[in-house]
Design an enzyme around this catalytic site. Structure first.
Site, PDB file in Angstrom:
ATOM      1  N   ASP A  89       0.824  -1.208   0.000  1.00 49.18           N
ATOM      2  CA  ASP A  89       0.000   0.000   0.000  1.00 49.18           C
ATOM      3  C   ASP A  89       0.859   1.260   0.000  1.00 49.18           C
ATOM      4  O   ASP A  89       2.040   1.234   0.342  1.00 49.18           O
ATOM      5  CB  ASP A  89      -0.938   0.008   1.209  1.00 49.18           C
ATOM      6  CG  ASP A  89      -0.190   0.050   2.543  1.00 49.18           C
ATOM      7  OD1 ASP A  89       0.797  -0.707   2.695  1.00 49.18           O
ATOM      8  OD2 ASP A  89      -0.575   0.834   3.421  1.00 49.18           O
ATOM      9  N   ASP A 109       7.945   4.056  -1.520  1.00 55.45           N
ATOM     10  CA  ASP A 109       7.624   3.505  -0.205  1.00 55.45           C
ATOM     11  C   ASP A 109       6.321   2.734  -0.342  1.00 55.45           C
ATOM     12  O   ASP A 109       5.253   3.313  -0.256  1.00 55.45           O
ATOM     13  CB  ASP A 109       7.493   4.648   0.800  1.00 55.45           C
ATOM     14  CG  ASP A 109       7.056   4.199   2.178  1.00 55.45           C
ATOM     15  OD1 ASP A 109       7.119   2.992   2.464  1.00 55.45           O
ATOM     16  OD2 ASP A 109       6.629   5.065   2.975  1.00 55.45           O
ATOM     17  N   GLU A 132       0.010  -1.062   5.743  1.00 56.81           N
ATOM     18  CA  GLU A 132       1.129  -0.624   6.587  1.00 56.81           C
ATOM     19  C   GLU A 132       1.013   0.852   6.914  1.00 56.81           C
ATOM     20  O   GLU A 132       1.286   1.276   8.041  1.00 56.81           O
ATOM     21  CB  GLU A 132       2.460  -0.906   5.868  1.00 56.81           C
ATOM     22  CG  GLU A 132       3.690  -0.768   6.761  1.00 56.81           C
ATOM     23  CD  GLU A 132       4.288   0.625   6.807  1.00 56.81           C
ATOM     24  OE1 GLU A 132       5.194   0.871   7.615  1.00 56.81           O
ATOM     25  OE2 GLU A 132       3.839   1.506   6.044  1.00 56.81           O
ATOM     26  N   HIS A 184       6.223  10.279   1.057  1.00 58.25           N
ATOM     27  CA  HIS A 184       4.935  10.815   1.513  1.00 58.25           C
ATOM     28  C   HIS A 184       4.714  12.243   1.034  1.00 58.25           C
ATOM     29  O   HIS A 184       3.860  12.950   1.582  1.00 58.25           O
ATOM     30  CB  HIS A 184       4.794  10.730   3.040  1.00 58.25           C
ATOM     31  CG  HIS A 184       4.781   9.343   3.576  1.00 58.25           C
ATOM     32  ND1 HIS A 184       4.457   9.047   4.897  1.00 58.25           N
ATOM     33  CD2 HIS A 184       5.042   8.140   3.002  1.00 58.25           C
ATOM     34  CE1 HIS A 184       4.525   7.741   5.090  1.00 58.25           C
ATOM     35  NE2 HIS A 184       4.882   7.171   3.950  1.00 58.25           N
TER      36      HIS A 184
END
Length: 373
Positions: free
Chosen positions: A78, A106, A139, A344
């Site tokens: 994810d 990531d 996660e 992110h």
């Protein structure tokens, strides 16, 4: 290792939408890949427990040497948002998105590295023991898949989460345990102008409690934070309810519990003093991760890092990952840096050199494990 194949695999993966909770397309894509390989693979049945887009995927690459102890690796499928419609490209030495979304390195860089490692081991005919892989869901939203995963299927006594910042060669050997603290503060409503003395302000209770708490950096191992303070309404009404969400973290489990209890008691004592009520719910989100320098998990990866020409950097990290969950379930785990940058964010980028190096490191760990026999 086929570097061009690795890059193409990674760029293909990041274009598959898989924001946390919506992993179905990515899971199906991975199942197709692994079913085309000479591996054991299945999707577990945790979707019915988690409610997420898929179950976790378990893969076992059988070795030709049954005497070599198995080793495991974990990654997650994810991503955070915004992760829909990712359009990757190569700019110089980096793979980047178009700036409207994250890139998704990531943790799809970790997945791509694992896939290429399996392929290169098979193609080279390298002798090795069993290698196990766990690809989790959820996660990014609380380590959901890892928590639900049945670790009894793992034969490995130790392994690695391929999911950390820092160039390849960075190894996270300690990461904190965390507790969530949710406080429901109840007061008593009244007209704030006509009869304020008849009311009990939940905001006053919460504010008094928080003012008496130790927060921020408590010591070298421990932190605490208030993340949300929610409630209230018109200024002419004494607020009778607020909700506070907080956390405590520490590398030391006892310190984490002590800090959590301190915050809980602050809410309760302030409520009692001011005539209200505090309902405080605490939950340990994940265990601490602590891999000793003389442990097999650290010695093995240190040797592998040296073999690929990188320097070993053993660090402590302030955040948790799936590695914490596996460590908490009794499987010695360290976390590997794989070199992604600005994760992110829409400025996220993946150095091509690091993508190759993490693939090389995974392969080398497997080889070192064989050599130890």
């Amino acid at each position: 290792m086929n570097k061009e194949r690795l890059i193409n695999q990674f760029m293909e993966m990041v274009q598959i939408d898989s924001e946390t909770g919506n992993e179905r397309k990515m899971a199906d894509y991975l199942l197709d890949i692994f079913n085309s390989m000479d591996v054991e693979v299945y999707e577990d049945d945790t979707q019915k427990e988690t409610g997420y887009g898929a179950g976790n995927i378990f893969v076992r690459l059988k070795g030709d040497d049954s005497e070599t102890e198995p080793v495991y690796f974990t990654v997650h499928m994810d991503t955070v948002v915004p992760g829909v419609g990712i359009n990757p490209s190569i700019e110089g030495d980096y793979i980047v998105s178009d700036g409207s979304t994250i890139l998704g390195s990531d943790d799809k860089a970790g997945i791509a590295a694992i896939v290429e490692a399996i392929r290169s081991l098979s193609e080279s005919g390298t002798s090795h023991g069993d290698v196990e892989f766990v690809i989790t869901v959820g996660e990014e939203s609380g380590l959901v898949g890892a928590k639900a995963f049945d670790t009894s299927v793992l034969k490995s006594k130790f392994g690695y989460a391929v999911d950390s910042t820092g160039k390849v060669g960075t190894v996270v050997t300690s990461a904190p345990t965390q507790s969530k603290i949710e406080a429901h503060i109840h007061g008593r409503t009244a007209h704030a102008g006509v009869a304020p003395e008849e009311g009990v302000s939940a905001i006053n209770i919460a504010a008094k409690a928080i003012s008496q708490m130790k927060l921020g950096r408590i010591d070298a191992e421990t932190t605490a934070n208030i993340g949300r303070f929610q409630g209230g309404g018109p200024t002419n009404v004494v607020t009778d309810y607020v909700n506070i969400l907080a956390e405590a973290r520490s590398l030391d489990e006892n310190k984490m519990h002590a800090q959590t209890q301190h915050m809980k008691e602050a809410f309760e004592s302030a409520a009692e003093e001011l005539g209200g009520k505090a309902e405080v719910v605490t939950e340990v989100m994940y265990a601490a991760l602590q891999a000793e320098n003389d442990s097999e998990v650290v010695k093995t990866v240190s040797k592998a890092i040296e073999n690929i020409g990188r320097e070993v950097s053993l660090i402590s990290l302030g955040g948790g990952s799936d590695g914490n969950v596996f460590a908490g379930k009794g499987i010695d785990t360290a976390i590997l840096g794989l070199g992604y940058e600005n994760i992110h964010t829409t400025s996220e980028k993946m150095p091509i050199e690091e993508l190759g190096k993490i693939t090389e490191l995974i392969t080398e760990i497997i080889k070192v494990q064989k050599e130890k026999r």
